[in-house]
Design an enzyme around this catalytic site. Sequence first.
Site, PDB file in Angstrom:
ATOM      1  N   LYS A 243       6.072   5.098   1.138  1.00  0.00           N
ATOM      2  CA  LYS A 243       4.222   4.962   0.315  1.00  0.00           C
ATOM      3  C   LYS A 243       3.913   6.600  -0.800  1.00  0.00           C
ATOM      4  CE  LYS A 243       0.848   4.722   3.833  1.00  0.00           C
ATOM      5  NZ  LYS A 243       0.033   5.325   5.392  1.00  0.00           N
TER       6      LYS A 243
HETATM    7  C1  E4P Z   1      -3.985   4.279   5.700  1.00  0.00           C
HETATM    8  O1  E4P Z   1      -1.961   4.056   5.146  1.00  0.00           O
HETATM    9  C2  E4P Z   1      -3.404   6.046   6.254  1.00  0.00           C
HETATM   10  O2  E4P Z   1      -2.560   5.952   6.789  1.00  0.00           O
HETATM   11  C3  E4P Z   1      -4.544   5.782   6.874  1.00  0.00           C
HETATM   12  O3  E4P Z   1      -5.180   4.621   7.054  1.00  0.00           O
HETATM   13  C4  E4P Z   1      -5.084   7.021   7.003  1.00  0.00           C
HETATM   14  O4  E4P Z   1      -6.760   7.120   7.868  1.00  0.00           O
HETATM   15  P1  E4P Z   1      -7.453   8.248   8.159  1.00  0.00           P
HETATM   16  O5  E4P Z   1      -8.022   8.198   7.134  1.00  0.00           O
HETATM   17  O6  E4P Z   1      -8.337   7.573   9.588  1.00  0.00           O
HETATM   18  O7  E4P Z   1      -6.070   9.285   8.746  1.00  0.00           O
END
Ligand code: E4P
Length: 216
Positions: free
Chosen positions: A83
């Site tokens: 990522k």
């Molecule tokens: C995506 O890969 C992120 O880890 C995640 O969906 C972030 O979500 P949040 O806004 O609930 O922290």
Amino acid sequence: MKFFLDTANLDQIKAAHDMGLLDGVTTNPSLVAKEGKDFKTLVNEICKITAGPVSAEVVSTECEAMVREARDLRKIASNVVVKLPTTAEGIKALKICSTEGISINMTLVFQPIQALIVAKVGAAFCSPFIGRLDDVGEDGMQLIRDIRLIYDNYGFPTQLLAASLRHPMHVVEAAKIGADIGTMPYDVFQKLWKHPLTDIGLERFLSDWKKTGAKP
Ligand code: E4P
């Protein structure tokens, strides 16, 4: 629509896997920090549970260091997806990594043009954050609609990974639009099959059955 779990918790990942509903996992530095374990060991453990894509995020902010981290993370297991944040440095790193065959999930996407850019440069996955847009008074789901349209217009193979899903209706809406994947925390996942009428109905069936005196 594929279901990914947005967690680094091994028990949660195993539980979803055991139900046959786990298509992959996304983690981020906040989720990993919560587990208090060594990052690479944890990613390796997750990859042993699921054969689906497991996103592990870099924590460097400069292109060269990001690429170094990406190469390193990729060595953990063949299903690791790296990522990268959607910044100028992240996009440069995406270019290098995708040329090297490292599968990349571009994260922290908040507007359609970012999604178009990362698809052009070769991202395997694009992660728009729905809930966080809703949190600041924007329509997160509109972003999913816009990206779906753009990707379909040009036939981009980049998978639309709806992220930051906060409740089952987010999952349903993203599925109706045609997001390839929805990644959700375990508490949202557990709500997917819940309906009070299911529970009431079952209770009634069982109490009626009991009255017959028959064995199960
Ligand atoms: C995506 O890969 C992120 O880890 C995640 O969906 C972030 O979500 P949040 O806004 O609930 O922290």
